[in-house]
Motif scaffolding. Sequence first.
Motif, PDB file in Angstrom:
ATOM      1  N   SER A 127       0.823  -1.223   0.000  1.00 11.12           N
ATOM      2  CA  SER A 127       0.000   0.000   0.000  1.00 11.12           C
ATOM      3  C   SER A 127       0.847   1.259   0.000  1.00 11.12           C
ATOM      4  N   THR A 170       0.750   3.586  -3.163  1.00  9.86           N
ATOM      5  CA  THR A 170       0.182   4.933  -3.029  1.00  9.86           C
ATOM      6  C   THR A 170       1.173   5.981  -3.513  1.00  9.86           C
ATOM      7  N   SER A 177      -0.402   0.385  -7.905  1.00 10.57           N
ATOM      8  CA  SER A 177       0.112   1.683  -8.357  1.00 10.57           C
ATOM      9  C   SER A 177      -0.718   2.262  -9.499  1.00 10.57           C
ATOM     10  N   THR A 224      -4.210   3.148  -8.261  1.00  6.17           N
ATOM     11  CA  THR A 224      -4.190   4.387  -7.478  1.00  6.17           C
ATOM     12  C   THR A 224      -3.901   5.574  -8.391  1.00  6.17           C
ATOM     13  N   MET A 242      -5.701   9.047  -8.487  1.00  6.66           N
ATOM     14  CA  MET A 242      -4.925  10.239  -8.142  1.00  6.66           C
ATOM     15  C   MET A 242      -4.916  11.244  -9.293  1.00  6.66           C
ATOM     16  N   THR A 268      -4.949  11.985  -0.616  1.00  7.07           N
ATOM     17  CA  THR A 268      -3.929  10.955  -0.804  1.00  7.07           C
ATOM     18  C   THR A 268      -3.929  10.005   0.389  1.00  7.07           C
ATOM     19  N   GLU A 279      -6.651   7.623  -0.014  1.00 11.47           N
ATOM     20  CA  GLU A 279      -6.308   6.562  -0.971  1.00 11.47           C
ATOM     21  C   GLU A 279      -5.430   5.505  -0.299  1.00 11.47           C
ATOM     22  N   PHE A 280      -4.531   5.967   0.543  1.00  9.15           N
ATOM     23  CA  PHE A 280      -3.628   5.067   1.246  1.00  9.15           C
ATOM     24  C   PHE A 280      -4.436   4.114   2.137  1.00  9.15           C
ATOM     25  N   ASN A 305      -6.183   1.679   0.095  1.00  2.34           N
ATOM     26  CA  ASN A 305      -5.257   0.673  -0.425  1.00  2.34           C
ATOM     27  C   ASN A 305      -4.943  -0.395   0.616  1.00  2.34           C
TER      28      ASN A 305
END
Lengths: 246, 245
Positions: B28, B32, B109, B112, B116, B162, B165-166, B169
């Motif tokens: 993760s 991220t 990746s 994400t 992103m 962000t 998102e982390f 993940n």
Amino acid sequence: MEKVIEVQHLSKSFGSHEVLKDIDFSVNKGEVVSIIGSSGSGKSTLLRCINLLEKPTNGKIIYNGENILDDKHDIYAYRTKLGMVFQQFNLFDNHDVINNCTVGQIKVLKRSKEEAEEVALRYLKNVGMENYIHAKPRQLSGGQKQRVAIARALSMEPDVMLFDEPTSALDPEMVGEVLRVMKDLAETGLTMLIVTHEMGFAREVSDRVVFMDQGVIAEQGHPEEIFNNPRQERTREFLKRILKDV
Amino acid sequence: MSLESIIKVAVDNWPMFVRGAGMTLLISIVGTIIGLVIGLLVGIVRTIPIPDKGGKRVLLNIANKLLSVYIEFFRGTPMIVQSMVIYYGTAQAFGVQLNRIGAAIFIVSINTGAYMSEIVRGGIISIDKGQFEAAQAVGMTHVQTMMNVILPQVIRNILPATGNEFVINIKDTSVLNVISVTELFFQTKSIAGATFSFFEPYFIASIIYLIMTYTITRILRAAEKRFEGPANYIMAGNQMQVERL
Ligand SMILES: Nc1ncnc2c1ncn2[C@@H]1O[C@H](COP(=O)(O)OP(=O)(O)O)[C@@H](O)[C@H]1O
Ligand SMILES: [Mg+2]
């Protein structure tokens, strides 16, 4: 007299709206030129065309004997020769005062950090902001921001400084400090092109005043001539209107 | 299904849980960060001013189309399906067995990155146009403008998104068990299979997930605060200080 910048047959349209109509205009070395005129007459657009923030629809912009609108011309190098001061300051919000003045020197002019800081400090002193080098833009008043913006532009050591209504977004009590800085600059022999509504300033500081109306230069001349004896009816009307307001 | 049985499973199997959690964190974090970099790069490309004519215009238009397809595809399909397609697809098409961890990081990746890209786009749009113009006015190119003025501000503004998102993940890497990546869920499943107990291992896993997501949320909050910087500036007091900066 040596022309620093010359604009020939410049026109600019936004869609079908022709904002600048066949403008011929030049600025001489060391000259201070003020552009006045009502809102929407195309003053900002003219300034923005000169430094290519807007792409002219037609015409030429001659700098150092070359038309910078030729495809092959390096517009980035050209822009470093023009310092721009915006109505809304537009300081880089992520940089403190000193870095606002050095980032362009370091990244674009490839100066060393030390040299850039030395130059920046010199101009920050000129505008009286040398004690605020570590402040972030959001911590400054409008007048302070604008003085930093002027130092930022000067730090690139341009041939011409362009000012687009530099005091219009300021609280009245801060207008004076910015105008004073600009007046000092004018006295150093810097070439300046200033869009302004400050008629007293334009009259006192300028070598020449340009009156724009509906996308054309309606009249230009020595400030006393323009303010005391305007030849055109529309210049007279504009001056009557604006001088009554203040 | 008692506290003792939970503790027993935890004590007996803690190395596997720890390794699984470590793998989950690794995938993760790396996913991220790479995803953020992808998002920023896409942001740079998508904001290049498109000239009126010429080959550059054609190229840019093609690049923008491709990027839209990339974003739509990865946002519009589940990661579990993407994992299968990418992992087994490359195996069948090219006869290569991807390294599982590499494949896992790759999938997370680019997945994400797609999200992103949109977040970065929003971040760029929210920056005042005057900042771009001021950067151009000192002669910066598009890339210089983005790197020195715009993206630092964008990164600051999108830090909460962000972090979000982390956290997502950390939870979503569990789907990678379908390609046998030894992340936390996969390890938990193995433990359950070996011990024939189900509630206990999954309960422990849920606690571990919660600890990870909660800790990271806290850390990111603190980072956001620090990023804002001090409220006050230090006046350069005297000439000496000014000279020395
Ligand atoms: N980006 C733009 N798109 C469309 N119209 C514009 C744009 N910029 C300026 N204009 C129009 O051009 C005219 C001149 O604007 P401007 O040069 O800003 O005038 P001034 O600075 O003299 O007030 C106005 O009518 C304005 O609405
Ligand atoms: Mg204007």
